[in-house]
Write a protein that holds these residues in place. Sequence first.
Motif, mmCIF file in Angstrom:
data_model
loop_
_atom_site.group_PDB
_atom_site.id
_atom_site.type_symbol
_atom_site.label_atom_id
_atom_site.label_comp_id
_atom_site.label_asym_id
_atom_site.label_seq_id
_atom_site.Cartn_x
_atom_site.Cartn_y
_atom_site.Cartn_z
ATOM 1 N N ALA A 1 63.782 36.709 32.458
ATOM 2 C CA ALA A 1 64.725 37.395 33.341
ATOM 3 C C ALA A 1 65.710 36.362 33.897
ATOM 4 O O ALA A 1 66.352 35.657 33.128
ATOM 5 N N LYS A 2 65.785 36.211 35.204
ATOM 6 C CA LYS A 2 66.727 35.235 35.769
ATOM 7 C C LYS A 2 66.020 33.951 36.187
ATOM 8 O O LYS A 2 66.576 33.154 36.944
ATOM 9 N N SER B 1 74.121 31.443 44.229
ATOM 10 C CA SER B 1 75.124 30.376 44.114
ATOM 11 C C SER B 1 74.568 29.083 43.540
ATOM 12 O O SER B 1 75.209 28.044 43.636
ATOM 13 N N GLY B 2 73.388 29.146 42.930
ATOM 14 C CA GLY B 2 72.797 27.925 42.403
ATOM 15 C C GLY B 2 73.414 27.495 41.079
ATOM 16 O O GLY B 2 73.811 28.320 40.268
ATOM 17 N N SER B 3 73.507 26.191 40.882
ATOM 18 C CA SER B 3 73.979 25.685 39.588
ATOM 19 C C SER B 3 73.333 24.325 39.313
ATOM 20 O O SER B 3 72.940 23.613 40.234
ATOM 21 N N PHE B 4 73.227 24.001 38.054
ATOM 22 C CA PHE B 4 72.731 22.695 37.644
ATOM 23 C C PHE B 4 73.860 21.923 36.993
ATOM 24 O O PHE B 4 74.691 22.503 36.293
ATOM 25 N N ARG B 5 73.857 20.640 37.197
ATOM 26 C CA ARG B 5 74.756 19.825 36.386
ATOM 27 C C ARG B 5 74.003 18.612 35.870
ATOM 28 O O ARG B 5 73.094 18.101 36.523
ATOM 29 N N VAL B 6 74.390 18.220 34.680
ATOM 30 C CA VAL B 6 73.754 17.092 34.008
ATOM 31 C C VAL B 6 74.681 15.901 34.126
ATOM 32 O O VAL B 6 75.857 15.998 33.783
ATOM 33 N N GLY C 1 79.423 31.814 27.314
ATOM 34 C CA GLY C 1 79.029 30.844 28.343
ATOM 35 C C GLY C 1 78.861 31.462 29.715
ATOM 36 O O GLY C 1 78.923 30.771 30.728
ATOM 37 N N GLY C 2 78.668 32.776 29.757
ATOM 38 C CA GLY C 2 78.497 33.454 31.037
ATOM 39 C C GLY C 2 79.830 33.783 31.686
ATOM 40 O O GLY C 2 80.892 33.614 31.087
ATOM 41 N N SER C 3 79.746 34.278 32.910
ATOM 42 C CA SER C 3 80.939 34.662 33.664
ATOM 43 C C SER C 3 81.077 33.770 34.885
ATOM 44 O O SER C 3 80.135 33.605 35.643
ATOM 45 N N PRO D 1 74.330 34.219 39.268
ATOM 46 C CA PRO D 1 73.825 34.100 37.911
ATOM 47 C C PRO D 1 72.962 35.293 37.546
ATOM 48 O O PRO D 1 71.964 35.570 38.200
ATOM 49 N N GLU D 2 73.369 35.979 36.530
ATOM 50 C CA GLU D 2 72.537 37.021 35.948
ATOM 51 C C GLU D 2 71.957 36.430 34.662
ATOM 52 O O GLU D 2 72.100 35.245 34.402
ATOM 53 N N LEU D 3 71.349 37.265 33.873
ATOM 54 C CA LEU D 3 70.674 36.755 32.681
ATOM 55 C C LEU D 3 71.566 35.858 31.805
ATOM 56 O O LEU D 3 71.135 34.770 31.412
ATOM 57 N N PRO D 4 72.787 36.258 31.483
ATOM 58 C CA PRO D 4 73.595 35.408 30.597
ATOM 59 C C PRO D 4 73.916 34.038 31.194
ATOM 60 O O PRO D 4 73.966 33.040 30.464
ATOM 61 N N GLU D 5 74.131 34.007 32.503
ATOM 62 C CA GLU D 5 74.418 32.713 33.135
ATOM 63 C C GLU D 5 73.169 31.832 33.107
ATOM 64 O O GLU D 5 73.250 30.631 32.847
ATOM 65 N N VAL D 6 72.016 32.429 33.391
ATOM 66 C CA VAL D 6 70.779 31.650 33.387
ATOM 67 C C VAL D 6 70.472 31.146 31.974
ATOM 68 O O VAL D 6 70.055 30.006 31.780
ATOM 69 N N GLU D 7 70.716 31.990 30.994
ATOM 70 C CA GLU D 7 70.482 31.567 29.610
ATOM 71 C C GLU D 7 71.453 30.437 29.222
ATOM 72 O O GLU D 7 71.071 29.486 28.526
ATOM 73 N N THR D 8 72.674 30.537 29.688
ATOM 74 C CA THR D 8 73.647 29.470 29.437
ATOM 75 C C THR D 8 73.171 28.154 30.047
ATOM 76 O O THR D 8 73.251 27.090 29.424
ATOM 77 N N VAL D 9 72.643 28.246 31.257
ATOM 78 C CA VAL D 9 72.129 27.058 31.927
ATOM 79 C C VAL D 9 70.915 26.507 31.163
ATOM 80 O O VAL D 9 70.786 25.296 30.958
ATOM 81 N N ARG D 10 70.048 27.402 30.734
ATOM 82 C CA ARG D 10 68.867 26.953 29.981
ATOM 83 C C ARG D 10 69.277 26.155 28.742
ATOM 84 O O ARG D 10 68.745 25.081 28.477
ATOM 85 N N ARG D 11 70.243 26.679 28.034
ATOM 86 C CA ARG D 11 70.678 25.989 26.810
ATOM 87 C C ARG D 11 71.308 24.636 27.125
ATOM 88 O O ARG D 11 71.187 23.690 26.352
#
Length: 281
Positions: A57-58, A77-82, A225-227, A2-12
């Motif tokens: 940042a990230k 390799s971290g990810s969140f799921r709702v 939605g990131g890469s 996750p770079e910035l766009p992936e983290v921002e996608t997760v935040r949203r």
Amino acid sequence: MPELPEVETVRRGLAPTFVGGTIASAEARRPDLRFPFPARFVARLTGRRVADLRRRAKYLLADLDSGETLIMHLGMSGSFRVEGAPVGEFYHPRGQPGTHDHVEFAFASGVRVVYNDPRRFGFMDIAETAKLEAHPLFAGLGVEPLGPEFGPGALASVLEGVRAPLKAALLDQRRIAGLGNIYVCEAMHAARLSPLRAAGSLKPAETRRLAQEIRRVLEAAIEAGGSTLRDHRQTDGTLGYFQHAFAVYDREGAACGHCGALILRAVQSGRSTFYCAACQK
DNA sequence: CCGCGATCCTGGGGGC
DNA sequence: TGCCCCCAGGATCGCG
């Protein structure tokens, strides 16, 4: 990953659950990720209402009503799921924890948020909200590339006099915070600048171009939605799709969309750089 | 200051 | 199938 766009996608994706929500219970299924969880991790989260969910940042930052902030970094390799978003009276059933489901937050709304991280390069910490900027994680962080203070002037000042390759300078979180390997490669290609150039050698017009392309690439990636190369998912499980728009990243041997030459792969600081030697000067 | 390599982990893919 | 090696979106540290 996750770079910035992936983290921002997760935040949203997390914001609707986090912001205004109350953490009814929390669970850490192991003592550490990359680092040990902070003291009394669960106790400091339990019963807390989340006032805001921000990104620096990230890093994801969940401000709590206790005056503390939950800091989360996804590592590689971290990810969140709702899970269990309430639909009328019916909540999704609770499943068995999956492999590498290390942390779980149960919100008073009935929604659960699960943090999964196979490689465990991610980490979480809790710190006083008012002192976050002095926290060791943030004290040395560079300019936020989507923030109002970022532009040609800010970019020029962090690259000035730097003899390191442009690629290395852009990856350095102390200069610009949030770029990673993918978006550095993409932004340099979009700006037609060689990753091998000394960072301090850019002319004003080149710096302007690069600042503009960094912002443009990041915004486009967030929009997509990131890469997703392997691990990244949006919090509802759907894939990002900016990887289909890569101009150079992971495209060694393909034709440059700009000039048709073959895209090359080089190794800088032990990491792959993808670029077009014909049109990136 | 700088580049490099090692390091923390797991898993996927390719070659044999 | 299986094994082994290489590679991966991050970030820090110590070395020369």
